[in-house]
Scaffold this active site. Structure first.
Site, PDB file in Angstrom:
ATOM      1  N   LEU A   1       0.377   6.592   4.604  1.00 64.45           N
ATOM      2  CA  LEU A   1       1.544   6.197   5.383  1.00 64.45           C
ATOM      3  C   LEU A   1       2.581   5.473   4.536  1.00 64.45           C
ATOM      4  O   LEU A   1       3.790   5.703   4.679  1.00 64.45           O
ATOM      5  CB  LEU A   1       1.115   5.271   6.532  1.00 64.45           C
ATOM      6  CG  LEU A   1       0.176   5.841   7.589  1.00 64.45           C
ATOM      7  CD1 LEU A   1      -0.280   4.733   8.527  1.00 64.45           C
ATOM      8  CD2 LEU A   1       0.865   6.943   8.371  1.00 64.45           C
TER       9      LEU A   1
ATOM     10  N   TYR B   1     -13.017  -3.986  11.741  1.00 70.85           N
ATOM     11  CA  TYR B   1     -11.718  -3.332  11.562  1.00 70.85           C
ATOM     12  C   TYR B   1     -10.856  -3.551  12.798  1.00 70.85           C
ATOM     13  O   TYR B   1      -9.682  -3.936  12.699  1.00 70.85           O
ATOM     14  CB  TYR B   1     -11.886  -1.838  11.303  1.00 70.85           C
ATOM     15  CG  TYR B   1     -10.562  -1.115  11.183  1.00 70.85           C
ATOM     16  CD1 TYR B   1      -9.795  -1.215  10.021  1.00 70.85           C
ATOM     17  CD2 TYR B   1     -10.062  -0.363  12.247  1.00 70.85           C
ATOM     18  CE1 TYR B   1      -8.568  -0.583   9.920  1.00 70.85           C
ATOM     19  CE2 TYR B   1      -8.831   0.276  12.150  1.00 70.85           C
ATOM     20  CZ  TYR B   1      -8.094   0.167  10.982  1.00 70.85           C
ATOM     21  OH  TYR B   1      -6.867   0.795  10.887  1.00 70.85           O
TER      22      TYR B   1
ATOM     23  N   GLY C   1       0.816  -1.214   0.000  1.00 71.25           N
ATOM     24  CA  GLY C   1       0.000   0.000   0.000  1.00 71.25           C
ATOM     25  C   GLY C   1       0.845   1.256   0.000  1.00 71.25           C
ATOM     26  O   GLY C   1       0.558   2.212   0.724  1.00 71.25           O
ATOM     27  N   ALA C   2       1.886   1.278  -0.852  1.00 71.15           N
ATOM     28  CA  ALA C   2       2.869   2.369  -0.809  1.00 71.15           C
ATOM     29  C   ALA C   2       2.541   3.531  -1.734  1.00 71.15           C
ATOM     30  O   ALA C   2       3.344   4.441  -1.864  1.00 71.15           O
ATOM     31  CB  ALA C   2       4.257   1.821  -1.142  1.00 71.15           C
TER      32      ALA C   2
ATOM     33  N   SER D   1      -0.019   5.663  -1.414  1.00 69.61           N
ATOM     34  CA  SER D   1      -0.676   6.786  -0.757  1.00 69.61           C
ATOM     35  C   SER D   1      -0.480   6.684   0.743  1.00 69.61           C
ATOM     36  O   SER D   1      -0.035   5.657   1.268  1.00 69.61           O
ATOM     37  CB  SER D   1      -2.180   6.810  -1.081  1.00 69.61           C
ATOM     38  OG  SER D   1      -2.817   5.662  -0.539  1.00 69.61           O
TER      39      SER D   1
END
Length: 319
Positions: free
Chosen positions: A46, A200, A41-42, A44
């Site tokens: 963090l 979650y 998940g790079a 956007s």
């Protein structure tokens, strides 16, 4: 006249608060020259912030992202921000990885194992937050499937390379919201009931239990595993959260004033990935670059082992 003055005063206070918070941000770790890092998940939030910082530290950063076009665009922007240097700056590589598809996870790992001679850091960063009920390609509830199971399979398939590259590190991004989660083995897939907030929190509790059990299994291998919470960060993770139209201006002001920026939120991930201070530290939980205490339910070794065993079957590592 009073209202503009009040707004100006509030604005100045907020600006001072943000400046002080930014000044207190911990510095980066040592050089990552010659080291390879995978960040899920790079493209956007963090993950993007961590990718940029580790690139500045001369790492070879592999961006594992679901949307290749968006990832390529983010990579171009990061390269422009960091700048081309002649002193052996790091490298940014984009690879397709959809954590909602076990097939995609396996394909990603197969390519990594074929192309990469080493893997020094794996940052399990990608996540889905409070989405409506939906299922992954393999029929898992989306939040549990992406946040826990996808990363569980990814990590296990890359363990051999991480061990061969030791000393190496695994960094698991969790959340303080784990406190509101429970591991219900009777309904892990939310077939009986679904609450997006609870699910979650359950997936984030699963992240911590996974990290602790993995750390136990990796004792003596030179591979460390730590989990963390980044704090409340302004990212697109909350895109599924509905905010009333009239409340949005106030929410935007509050988030700008008091939520962390992605770079501030990524500091603990960067710290655990690069700092010599945590060399050899494993099985711990961090926030703001410091070790923090966990609730007893996140340290239950029996639950962690049972979750591991069930997860192995769910992702097909065991029949």
């Amino acid at each position: 006249a009073a209202l503009p003055a009040l707004a100006l005063g509030a604005g100045l206070l907020v600006a001072a608060w943000r400046w002080l918070r930014g000044a207190a941000r911990p510095g980066r770790g040592g050089s990552m020259r010659g080291k390879t890092v995978i960040i899920t998940g790079a493209n956007s939030g963090l993950g993007r912030a961590a990718a940029a910082e580790l690139l500045r530290m001369h790492a070879r950063v592999i961006m594992g992202c679901r949307d290749r076009a968006r990832a390529e665009r983010a990579a171009r922007e990061i390269r422009a921000e960091v700048g081309e240097r002649a002193d052996g700056a790091g490298e940014l590589v984009v690879r397709e990885l959809d954590l909602a598809s076990l097939r995609s996870v396996r394909a990603f790992c197969h390519r990594v194992l074929q192309e990469e001679s080493r893997l020094d850091v794996l940052i399990n960063n990608a996540g889905v937050f409070q989405c409506p009920y939906m299922k992954t390609e393999d029929g898992f509830e989306m939040q549990f499937g992406v946040n826990h199971l996808g990363h569980f399979l990814l990590t296990n398939l890359l363990l051999g390379l991480l061990k061969n590259s030791a000393p190496s590190r695994i960094v698991v991004v969790s959340s303080k919201l784990y406190k509101y989660g429970e591991i219900n083995f009777e309904d892990l897939n939310s077939e009986i009931s679904y609450n997006k907030s609870f699910c979650y929190s359950r997936s984030k509790l699963a992240n911590i239990l996974f990290a602790r059990e993995l750390a136990r299994r990796l004792e003596g291998t030179g591979v460390t595993v730590n989990s963390l919470h980044p704090g409340i960060v302004r990212t697109n993770l909350g895109r599924h959260v509905n905010i009333p139209l009239l409340a949005k201006p106030l929410f935007n002001l509050v988030s700008w004033a008091f939520f962390k920026t992605p770079l501030e939120g990524a500091q603990t991930s960067i710290y655990l990935a690069s700092s010599p201070d945590v060399e050899g530290v494993s099985g711990k939980y961090f926030g703001d670059c410091k070790e923090e205490e966990l609730l007893p339910k996140a340290m239950d070794d029996l639950v962690a082992r049972k979750l591991w065993d069930i997860s192995e079957v769910m992702v097909g590592l065991l029949k």
